[in-house]
Design a protein around this motif. Structure first.
Motif, PDB file in Angstrom:
ATOM      1  N   PHE B 514      14.191 -16.097  -9.115  1.00 42.21           N
ATOM      2  CA  PHE B 514      13.971 -15.791 -10.522  1.00 42.21           C
ATOM      3  C   PHE B 514      12.635 -15.079 -10.676  1.00 42.21           C
ATOM      4  CE2 PHE B 514      12.646 -16.907 -14.867  1.00 42.21           C
ATOM      5  CZ  PHE B 514      13.702 -16.311 -15.548  1.00 42.21           C
ATOM      6  N   GLU B 515      12.688 -13.890 -11.261  1.00 43.96           N
ATOM      7  CA  GLU B 515      11.448 -13.144 -11.452  1.00 43.96           C
ATOM      8  C   GLU B 515      10.834 -13.586 -12.773  1.00 43.96           C
ATOM      9  OE1 GLU B 515      10.707  -8.642 -12.231  1.00 43.96           O
ATOM     10  OE2 GLU B 515      11.007  -8.876 -10.082  1.00 43.96           O
ATOM     11  N   ILE B 516       9.844 -14.422 -12.698  1.00 45.03           N
ATOM     12  CA  ILE B 516       9.263 -15.022 -13.889  1.00 45.03           C
ATOM     13  C   ILE B 516       8.562 -13.958 -14.723  1.00 45.03           C
ATOM     14  CG2 ILE B 516       7.665 -16.773 -14.757  1.00 45.03           C
ATOM     15  CD1 ILE B 516       8.098 -18.197 -12.022  1.00 45.03           C
ATOM     16  N   VAL B 517       7.637 -13.278 -14.112  1.00 44.33           N
ATOM     17  CA  VAL B 517       7.078 -12.071 -14.705  1.00 44.33           C
ATOM     18  C   VAL B 517       7.127 -11.032 -13.598  1.00 44.33           C
ATOM     19  CG1 VAL B 517       5.586 -13.251 -16.339  1.00 44.33           C
ATOM     20  CG2 VAL B 517       4.729 -12.745 -14.051  1.00 44.33           C
ATOM     21  N   LYS B 518       6.792  -9.814 -13.950  1.00 44.97           N
ATOM     22  CA  LYS B 518       6.910  -8.763 -12.946  1.00 44.97           C
ATOM     23  C   LYS B 518       6.105  -9.121 -11.699  1.00 44.97           C
ATOM     24  CE  LYS B 518       6.293  -3.749 -12.559  1.00 44.97           C
ATOM     25  NZ  LYS B 518       7.389  -3.569 -11.612  1.00 44.97           N
ATOM     26  N   ASN B 519       6.752  -8.982 -10.534  1.00 47.82           N
ATOM     27  CA  ASN B 519       6.140  -9.225  -9.234  1.00 47.82           C
ATOM     28  C   ASN B 519       5.918 -10.695  -8.890  1.00 47.82           C
ATOM     29  OD1 ASN B 519       6.085  -6.589  -8.484  1.00 47.82           O
ATOM     30  ND2 ASN B 519       4.036  -6.227  -9.313  1.00 47.82           N
ATOM     31  N   LEU B 520       6.242 -11.579  -9.815  1.00 46.37           N
ATOM     32  CA  LEU B 520       6.084 -13.004  -9.514  1.00 46.37           C
ATOM     33  C   LEU B 520       7.478 -13.611  -9.493  1.00 46.37           C
ATOM     34  CD1 LEU B 520       4.261 -15.491  -9.085  1.00 46.37           C
ATOM     35  CD2 LEU B 520       4.326 -15.815 -11.556  1.00 46.37           C
ATOM     36  N   THR B 521       7.889 -14.030  -8.332  1.00 48.10           N
ATOM     37  CA  THR B 521       9.251 -14.530  -8.168  1.00 48.10           C
ATOM     38  C   THR B 521       9.220 -15.966  -7.699  1.00 48.10           C
ATOM     39  OG1 THR B 521       9.904 -12.327  -7.517  1.00 48.10           O
ATOM     40  CG2 THR B 521      11.471 -14.079  -7.056  1.00 48.10           C
ATOM     41  N   ASP B 573      -0.575  -4.933  -6.119  1.00 42.35           N
ATOM     42  CA  ASP B 573      -1.164  -3.732  -5.548  1.00 42.35           C
ATOM     43  C   ASP B 573      -2.418  -3.399  -6.348  1.00 42.35           C
ATOM     44  OD1 ASP B 573       1.058  -3.748  -4.053  1.00 42.35           O
ATOM     45  OD2 ASP B 573       1.888  -1.856  -4.792  1.00 42.35           O
ATOM     46  N   ILE B 574      -3.485  -3.134  -5.656  1.00 42.71           N
ATOM     47  CA  ILE B 574      -4.688  -2.658  -6.335  1.00 42.71           C
ATOM     48  C   ILE B 574      -4.871  -1.220  -5.903  1.00 42.71           C
ATOM     49  CG2 ILE B 574      -7.169  -2.975  -6.666  1.00 42.71           C
ATOM     50  CD1 ILE B 574      -6.706  -5.910  -5.751  1.00 42.71           C
ATOM     51  N   ASN B 575      -4.732  -0.333  -6.809  1.00 43.70           N
ATOM     52  CA  ASN B 575      -4.552   1.105  -6.544  1.00 43.70           C
ATOM     53  C   ASN B 575      -3.663   1.318  -5.317  1.00 43.70           C
ATOM     54  OD1 ASN B 575      -6.418   1.319  -4.255  1.00 43.70           O
ATOM     55  ND2 ASN B 575      -8.046   1.083  -5.783  1.00 43.70           N
ATOM     56  N   PHE B 580      -1.052  -6.574  -1.667  1.00 47.95           N
ATOM     57  CA  PHE B 580      -1.044  -7.991  -1.316  1.00 47.95           C
ATOM     58  C   PHE B 580       0.341  -8.562  -1.526  1.00 47.95           C
ATOM     59  CE2 PHE B 580      -5.430  -7.204  -2.422  1.00 47.95           C
ATOM     60  CZ  PHE B 580      -6.128  -7.946  -1.469  1.00 47.95           C
ATOM     61  N   ASN B 581       0.665  -9.541  -0.709  1.00 45.24           N
ATOM     62  CA  ASN B 581       1.907 -10.273  -0.884  1.00 45.24           C
ATOM     63  C   ASN B 581       1.580 -11.739  -0.614  1.00 45.24           C
ATOM     64  OD1 ASN B 581       4.410 -11.398  -0.736  1.00 45.24           O
ATOM     65  ND2 ASN B 581       5.282  -9.810   0.587  1.00 45.24           N
ATOM     66  N   PHE B 582       1.714 -12.550  -1.687  1.00 48.63           N
ATOM     67  CA  PHE B 582       1.378 -13.971  -1.546  1.00 48.63           C
ATOM     68  C   PHE B 582       2.656 -14.799  -1.533  1.00 48.63           C
ATOM     69  CE2 PHE B 582      -2.135 -11.972  -3.763  1.00 48.63           C
ATOM     70  CZ  PHE B 582      -3.238 -12.431  -3.055  1.00 48.63           C
ATOM     71  N   TYR B 642      -1.759  -8.676   3.628  1.00 48.27           N
ATOM     72  CA  TYR B 642      -2.615  -7.689   2.986  1.00 48.27           C
ATOM     73  C   TYR B 642      -2.548  -6.421   3.811  1.00 48.27           C
ATOM     74  CZ  TYR B 642      -6.893  -5.133   1.963  1.00 48.27           C
ATOM     75  OH  TYR B 642      -7.781  -4.148   1.679  1.00 48.27           O
ATOM     76  N   SER B 643      -2.331  -5.329   3.107  1.00 41.28           N
ATOM     77  CA  SER B 643      -2.275  -4.075   3.827  1.00 41.28           C
ATOM     78  C   SER B 643      -3.232  -3.098   3.173  1.00 41.28           C
ATOM     79  CB  SER B 643      -0.827  -3.578   3.806  1.00 41.28           C
ATOM     80  OG  SER B 643      -0.765  -2.227   3.550  1.00 41.28           O
ATOM     81  N   PHE B 644      -4.039  -2.463   3.983  1.00 40.29           N
ATOM     82  CA  PHE B 644      -4.991  -1.496   3.480  1.00 40.29           C
ATOM     83  C   PHE B 644      -4.549  -0.114   3.942  1.00 40.29           C
ATOM     84  CE2 PHE B 644      -8.994   0.929   4.149  1.00 40.29           C
ATOM     85  CZ  PHE B 644      -9.312   1.089   2.795  1.00 40.29           C
ATOM     86  N   GLN B 645      -4.210   0.701   2.978  1.00 35.52           N
ATOM     87  CA  GLN B 645      -3.762   2.069   3.234  1.00 35.52           C
ATOM     88  C   GLN B 645      -2.579   2.108   4.193  1.00 35.52           C
ATOM     89  OE1 GLN B 645      -7.240   4.211   4.533  1.00 35.52           O
ATOM     90  NE2 GLN B 645      -7.811   4.680   2.420  1.00 35.52           N
TER      91      GLN B 645
END
Lengths: 514, 1062
Positions: B514-521, B573-575, B580-582, B642-645
């Motif tokens: 269930f996607e509670i809010v966008k990106n939070l499942t 995603d920050i820019n 990030f994926n938690f 966490y992925s950078f570029q």
């Protein structure tokens, strides 16, 4: 609308979460974990049973019995081609080339230590109950049994780890008693409980009695020179006298009577291990299966192993003609073979001569070679009559005496002889010999007696009863040569402590020579 | 045509074009491609469709735009209408023509072709050709097509173009299962392998484990023997423990299975002990499996915490794909035979033997080859029907499977029926996704009296090897000739023993995202795995070795495994640079296993199976037994990616695992891991190197646990046991005594693993591979150590802190696409693994295991665990040949005492496999080899049977024995004589297939027939049936390895099969 959705969602979540919360306590479903059991005075019988149960291990042929017999001239288990090599265990035992890693060292150590521990458990928990005559009797019985197992450990290994009954932190290494300390401790225990023990007349020889304590004291004093370095013949004689004079025990007129199946109480018995082939005892001695040849099946017994025999040296010491103890034929019609020593052509119940597996006649011959023997090599010995119609072919139908009155007569004779009372010794030995004539024959009485004669007499009377090694050690003959066995180092008189025991208890110091 | 079949119903007002495209993609198999430069997808449009085709939908959507589309099968290419190029342009134009092909020369339809940085473009037509009017000053043409690499061409003066587009190597877009989710393979930081239908072992694979065999480097799989459905020992990256419980964790569709043995005990008799265990996941239908992911290093498995130390195998079953339903039928017929019989004496050769005393062996006149009497040709048939489809909102997949496999030993075999349903439903604007699956299986095992270990009297295989070949099968009166209770009649054993096991297993699973809010499942996962197994064994009273007038055994096991998991994932995603994926969650698992056993003998009836009515036997004296245990596990877990570029990838996981089995002072363990990966090939300094297409470096570290410790060992036990009972006055009374010394500190074993890996690809990944180097060290090793006697019990379980079991290894996987032409495609792959195992700081001198079976071998243990040596080391006397008298000579020390030495380990130094796939026109050919080197095997069969002594006693032996100079009096003492080199190379599988051209048959999507040969060749010096064997000869719970005692031989199988899609 949205609000309802979330309320609904968290309600469901909450409900589902509750079914998945746990404190992770382990619930054991198929065992009584038992703190209640041991603390309930109703269970007093159940607490005294376990140390008695361990006695059955001491008559198991491959356990304690093997350490007292296979290492002597009485028993040899030769390798027969591809049979019975068994990791070299039996050859090493007979030739006395064992090491601390020998499988029997650990098994017997564990079995006897378990006996001590079970006795301690009984003493400790029965001691917590309100005391009465029964608790006192049972605690005394348990103290005897603990002393008995410690005596066996001491006899084999020469040192005994010891805990008091209330030392229940098993992570602490127990103190270790030297052979003398152990013997003294056991003597102290036995003398302390002796006055309060019941008699055979009251409780029977299946329980610990005053007589059993006296017999054990006699045995320890007889061997005290080995254990404690000084002779205590007088004390040995004293306890033998007490037993013999009690009138409770009598040497059998028919030697083979006490070895028949389903015999329970007998006038000879001082302490016996009750066995019954109708009941699963967890362990039980296999008196015929391991020695008879594969072809000698009878009744329901069809799993035979063709293993242990006796040495030619020992076999030839017998007065085969006149000694009733050599041979008995009363069960031949039912079993096809005799009790005592089996030699020569063997027959089936219907009288047909038996064959070996390769078709040759099954003739047992005294010639035997430990490293390589044919199927028929070696004179076989069977002391206890099996039950042909048994439902458990590996359980004994015989109650097995671990102390009997004839032994006490011979102990007294030996102690007297060692005190140079030759007449006294002759009287006791001849009393036994007088009872042991073969039917229609007369076993000659002795006119003179030496220690050598006495050792032989013990062999005639007590062969294959689990006493031989102790006798040979006491007579200084255990490490001598016989038949194929060369003379061995004196350190072999004690067995090595098993590696597993030395690994965990730093107070144990390996015996010299290992 | 698909574009006519796919139908859409939608009512969209003032939505963006992007949303329309998404809707189409979601509800169909269409893929929509376009160039951002040409198509402004943020334009708002409206669509109102009811069961309309895609053409109708797009026509509506594009009404007020300058866009047009081309449909080619399932691909829709969107372009700007050439007509919309301003006509009033004053610029000069020129016309370009060309054709676009793929690397095999096939035309590519619908390739988007446009002038760079403009909206001028077109698509290629059905011949792959195109015409495009471009400004005279246009510089660069761009060719883009889904699944292919985009190509830019300088126009210059050229007007005719012949373009070849290279396929994008699909591997790059592969996803892998990582536990509680999936991940793109390129983002992966740990060491994992994925098997798909392409590279699994197929055909006559009764179980998913067989499908993995040899396919993954560092995973050593040994089938215990050749019995259908027999147990497997799976070791991922070596042996980590010195106890049992070294199997990996299996996770099927998100449900971690319990590895409890669910094979009920069988019947026994003198010389015949328990038969071997069955494979734990053989209940799954191999055809239902989509992928198998094998998680090897700690950074991957730490998310499974206390169950991760032995590696994790994640099995994902097939799910329905959107679109019209497809029906698949897969069926095969197989023929299995023994690969090679033992080279025993024929009756004539047996008669030729003369004993040293001049006499002959017992000769009853018959001439039988007992091996021929017990082995026969086994026929296998398998049918599998699968049906799946969906609408995008609702997808479904169902399958039904049937397998009837006969073993090569008469009367043995397995029958398996499988059913599976998997459905998924989306709701609440696709914010909720429900998935339900139900896998049910019914397995019937038919077995013969074949046991793992056993006495000299012998099980069926032993009897067939040793029995005098001159004995007849029947007496003149038609009854079986049974010479003796230790010289049995194998034909009677087959016909008079009936051993059937029925196992029903259900694996049910329901999950909700269930996607509670966008990106939070939030995800809820509920599972149930329930097994009910019953085994019934009848041993007929005519068998003379029983001695108890027939015996009936009815034994059962039920196992329940329930699971509830709640977890949330959050993407941030920050820019463009930081992604990030938690993940955070809670899991609860409950396992309960119960067993029951009944044994009755003394039957007077002839005409029914005893187990059908125990009342005919001596039922009042039945032996009965039962047991039960339950376990709970509770866990809290989390992960951050966490992925950078997209170049630097970090993963950290942590799991706190609690188990009811752990001691009260150690209820929870914490298992962290961390990993880092660097996609070096994405760095600008490597962009210029064309040959290099992928280069990734991975580094991982983690702690995992092995919670497969015995139950109840943390608790004191006081109770009764037969040896403690009292027997007075002829009455048995219970004895209460200590049965177990408690250890409230007992806990899991901890394994620390570090892994360094490199993934590489050259020439557009046509040559690709992976290298991993690892160190795996297990501590807190659980041992049953002797107590300090006198103590409550003789042994106590402890975690030994200093003891270490170390596995160091290197794994290499290579894949090469050697040829990729229109009619010819040739791939080759290989796996290699070196693993070195060592035990250090064992607190006792040695631990023995490997109990030898057979006469004269009682008390013989051939294997030890000791310091400085690998697990599975053989230990014994060193054989130096026969002396002049035919007696064995052993190596002696200076004092003339025979010495014992290390005789090598059952663990291989090196394992490898090679596979190749070749496609030529409609034919396909594949071949798979695997092997191992440096391992030893103990030939217990030869040690017990194949010597002069047994021949002299009238047992049959191998021809080599007849010719040997050995004396019949020589003992069969265990020594290096019976330790043999177990190195082997096996041609495991060869398949030749042919795919029919079904384009003209509209009801048939695909049709292929094939022939496969399994276990075709075996190169080995081993003299037994097969060096790849594992008889269970454990001692006090310490497992043995590389033991071979009268094992059920592995068959050679030929299969003919067909795959059809409708």
């Amino acid at each position: 609308m949205k609000k309802y959705k979330f309320i609904l969602f968290f309600t469901v979540f909450g409900l589902l979460s509750t079914m998945s919360c746990t404190d992770l306590v382990e619930n054991v479903l198929d065992e009584q974990l038992g703190a209640d059991l041991v603390n309930n005075p109703q269970n007093i019988e159940s607490l005294i049973n376990p140390p008695y149960g361990s006695l059955r291990r001491t008559i198991e042929w491959y356990d304690y019995w093997a350490l007292q017999e296979v290492s002597t001239d009485e028993v040899i288990i030769p390798t027969r081609g591809t049979d019975w090599y068994d990791n070299g265990d039996w050859q090493q035992l007979h030739l006395q080339t064992w090491t601390a890693d020998h499988g029997r060292m650990k098994n017997v150590w564990d079995a006897l230590s378990q006996g001590v521990s079970r006795a301690n458990t009984a003493i400790y928990y029965i001691g917590q109950f309100n005391q009465n005559a029964t608790t006192e009797q049972y605690i005394n019985e348990a103290r005897f049994l603990r002393a008995y197992y410690m005596y066996l450990i001491n006899d084999l290994y020469g040192q005994v780890p010891f805990r008091e009954a209330d030392e229940v932190d098993f992570s602490v290494s127990p103190v270790v008693l030297t052979s003398k300390e152990a013997a003294d401790y056991i003597i102290g225990e036995l003398t302390a409980i002796l006055p309060n023990l019941k008699t055979k007349t009251e409780v029977g020889s299946e329980r610990v009695t005053k007589g059993a304590a006296q017999a054990l004291l006699a045995k320890i004093y007889l061997n005290y020179e080995v254990y404690g370095g000084e002779a205590k013949w007088t004390e040995a004689i004293q306890y033998c006298d007490e037993l013999i004079n009690s009138g409770t025990y009598a040497v059998a007129n028919d030697y083979w009577e006490m070895f028949q199946k389903n015999v329970a109480e007998h006038s000879e018995f001082i302490l016996r291990v009750p066995m019954d082939d109708k009941v699963d005892m967890g362990s039980g001695s296999v008196w015929v299966n391991f020695t008879l040849h594969y072809s000698q099946t009878f009744g329901n017994i069809n799993s035979l192993w063709n293993g242990p025999s006796t040495t030619k040296t020992f076999y030839e010491t017998f007065d085969q003609e006149n000694d009733a103890r050599f041979y008995d034929d009363r069960n031949r019609a039912e079993l096809g073979f005799n009790q005592g020593f089996m030699v020569g052509q063997q027959y089936a119940i219907n009288g047909t001569p038996l064959k070996q597996r390769n078709g040759d006649p099954l003739v047992f011959v005294p010639e035997i070679n430990i490293g390589s023997s044919p199927e028929n090599a070696g004179v076989r010995v069977n002391k206890f009559a099996p039950n042909a119609n048994t439902e458990r072919q590996f359980s004994s139908p015989n109650d097995v005496p671990i102390m009997r009155i004839s032994d006490i007569y011979l102990i007294r004779a030996e102690a007297k002889l060692r005190k140079n009372d030759v007449a006294g010794a002759l009287a006791d030995v001849n009393y036994i010999r007088g009872k042991r004539s073969a039917s229609g024959k007369t076993l000659p009485l002795l006119t003179t007696i030496t220690l050598e004669d006495l050792l032989k007499e013990r062999g005639f009377e007590l062969y294959w009863e689990g006493l031989r090694r102790q006798d040979l050690v006491r007579f200084g003959k255990f490490t001598s040569a016989w038949q194929e066995k060369p003379a061995t180092d004196a350190t072999k008189s004690l067995y090595p402590l098993p590696t597993s025991a030395v690994d965990v208890n730093e107070n144990l110091k390996q015996n010299p020579g290992y | 045509m698909y574009s006519q079949k796919a139908r859409f119903s939608m009512e969209l007002k003032n939505v963006t074009l992007k949303q329309v495209f998404d809707e189409i993609e979601k509800n169909s198999e269409f893929i929509i491609v376009y160039s951002d430069d040409m198509v402004d997808v943020s334009k708002t449009v409206s669509v109102n469709a009811d069961d309309a085709t895609v053409n109708a939908v797009l026509d509506q959507a594009f009404q007020k735009t300058n866009l047009s589309f081309v449909i080619s099968d399932r691909q829709i290419a969107i372009t700007a209408k050439p007509a919309n190029v301003p006509i009033n342009s004053v610029q000069q134009t020129k016309e370009l023509n060309g054709i676009v092909n793929d690397s095999k020369g096939e035309p590519l339809v619908g390739v988007t072709i446009y002038v760079k940085e403009t909206t001028i473009g077109t698509t290629s037509n059905f011949e792959g050709s195109f015409t495009l009017e471009v400004p005279a000053d246009a510089k660069t043409l761009v060719f883009s097509y889904i699944g292919f690499q985009t190509k830019e061409i300088e126009i210059g003066t050229q007007t005719l173009f012949s373009i070849i587009l290279q396929e994008e190597v699909l591997e790059l877009e592969e996803v892998i299962a990582v536990g509680y989710g999936v991940q793109r393979k390129i983002d992966q930081t740990g060491a994992t392998d994925r098997l798909t239908e392409e590279n699994m072992n197929k055909s006559v694979a009764g179980s998913p484990i067989e499908m993995m065999q040899g396919r993954v480097s560092g995973v050593n799989i040994t089938q215990n023997n050749g019995e259908p459905g027999s147990g497997m020992s799976v070791r991922i990256r070596g042996s980590n423990s010195i106890r049992s419980g070294q199997e990996p964790l299996y996770v099927v569709d998100g449900i971690p299975l319990d590895n409890a043995d669910i094979t009920p005990n069988g019947g026994t008799a003198a010389g015949i002990n328990e038969s071997s265990n069955k494979n734990p996941i053989s209940f799954l239908n191999p055809e239902d499996i989509e992928t198998i992911d094998i998680l090897k290093d700690a950074s991957s498995t730490a998310i499974y915490g206390a169950r991760g130390a032995n590696g994790v195998v994640i099995i994902t079953t097939k799910k329905g794909k959107s679109g019209e339903g497809t029906i698949n039928y897969d069926g095969y017929m197989g023929v299995s035979q023994i690969r090679e019989k033992m080279d025993l004496l024929s009756a004539a050769e047996f008669r030729s033997y003369t004993k040293p005393n001049g006499s002959k062996l017992l000769d009853l006149g018959a001439s039988n080859d007992w091996q021929d009497e017990i082995y026969s040709t086994g026929i296998t048939q398998s049918h599998n029907l699968a049906y799946g489809g969906g609408t995008g909102k609702f997808n479904y997949q169902t399958s039904l499977g049937y397998l009837d496999q006969e073993g090569i030993v008469k009367s043995t075999g397995i029958q398996k029926m499988n059913g599976k349903i998997k459905v998924s439903q989306k709701a609440f604007n696709d914010r909720l996704n429900l998935v339900g699956s139900l896998i049910a299986s019914h397995v019937e095992d038919y077995r013969a009296p074949i046991s793992e270990t056993g006495g000299f009297e012998g099980d069926l295989i032993l009897t067939s090897l040793k029995l005098n070949p001159t004995y007849p099968i029947f007496n003149p009166d038609g009854s079986y000739y049974q010479h003796d209770k230790d010289q049995r009649n194998p034909v009677a054993m087959i016909n008079l023993v009936n051993d059937e096991t029925q196992t029903d297993r259900i694996l049910a699973n329901m999950s909700a995202d269930f996607e509670i809010v966008k990106n939070l499942t939030y995800k809820l996962n509920i599972g149930l795995d329930r097994t009910v197994a019953e085994r019934r064994v009848n041993q007929d009273k005519q068998l003379n070795y029983l001695g108890n007038k027939g015996e009936a055994d009815i034994n059962g096991i039920t196992a329940n495994n329930r699971l509830v998991e709640n977890y949330i994932t959050y993407l941030k995603d920050i820019n463009e640079d930081h992604r990030f994926n938690f993940l955070a969650g809670h899991a609860y698992q409950y396992i309960k296993v119960t067993t029951s056993e009944m044994n009755v003998n003394g039957f007077e009836v002839d005409d029914i199976l005893y187990t059908n009515n125990l009342q005919y036997g001596n039922f009042s004296a039945a032996d009965v037994n039962s047991s039960a245990y339950k376990r709970e596990l509770q866990s809290f877990f989390g992960r951050v990616n966490y992925s950078f570029q997209s170049k630097y990838l970090f993963t950290a996981t942590g799991r706190a695992d609690g188990s009811s089995k752990f001691g009260e002072n150690k209820k929870y363990g914490f298992f962290p891991s961390a990993a880092f990966a660097w996609r070096v090939s994405e760095e600008s300094f490597l962009q210029g190197i064309e040959k290099l297409s992928t280069l990734k470096v991975r580094l991982g570290w983690g702690l995992t646990g092995n919670q497969e410790i015995p139950d109840k060992i943390s608790l004191l036990a006081v109770g009764t046991t037969p040896s403690a009972n009292g027997y007075f006055n002829g009455t048995l009374s219970p004895g209460i005594t200590f049965l177990r010394t408690p250890n409230p500190d007992i806990q899991w074993e901890t394994t620390m693993q570090t892994n360094f890996g490199i993934d590489f690809g050259f020439y557009d990944n046509r040559l690709s591979g992976t290298i991993d180097v690892f160190n795996k060290t297990t501590r807190d090793v659980l041992l049953e150590v002797p107590s300090k006697a006198p103590a409550a019990a003789q042994t106590q379980w402890q975690n030994v802190p200093d003891l270490r079991i170390i596995n160091n290894g290197v794994e290499l996987g290579l894949n090469g696409l050697l040829m990729d032409k229109k009619d010819l495609r040739w791939e080759i792959g290989g796996n290699f693994a070196f693993i070195k195992n060592e035990v250090k700081d064992l607190p006792v001198k040695l631990i023995e295991t490997g109990n030898a079976s057979g006469q004269g071998l009682s008390g013989t243990r051939v294997q030890i665990i000791t310091n400085g040596q690998p697990v599975g080391t053989f230990y014994g006397m060193v054989y130096e040949g026969l002396d002049a008298n035919g007696m064995s000579i052993y190596k002696k020390d200076a004092d003339g005492v025979e010495v014992k030495e290390y005789l090598g380990s059952a663990l291989p130094d090196f394992t490898y496999s090679l596979s190749t796939n070749l496609k030529y026109k409609e034919f396909d050919f594949s071949m798979f080899w695997y092997g191992s080197a440096g391992s030893k095997v103990y030939n217990n069969t030869a040690n017990a049977l194949f010597l002069k002594g047994p021949l002299d006693k009238g047992n049959n032996v191998t021809k080599a024995v007849l010719e040997s100079k050995e004396s019949p009096d020589n003992s069969n003492a265990f020594s290096s004589r019976f330790i043999e080199d177990a190195s082997f190379l096996r041609l495991s599988n060869v398949t030749v297939g042919y795919t029919f051209d079904t384009k003209s048959i509209d009801w048939l999507g695909k049709a292929r027939i094939y022939v496969t040969g399994n276990n075709l060749l075996l190169f080995t010096d081993y003299t037994g049936f097969d060096p790849e064997v594992s008889t269970d000869a454990s001692e006090a719970g310490v497992p043995s390895m590389g033991m071979d005692y009268t094992s059920y031989p592995k068959p050679r199988t030929f299969t003919f099969g067909v795959n059809l899609q409708f």
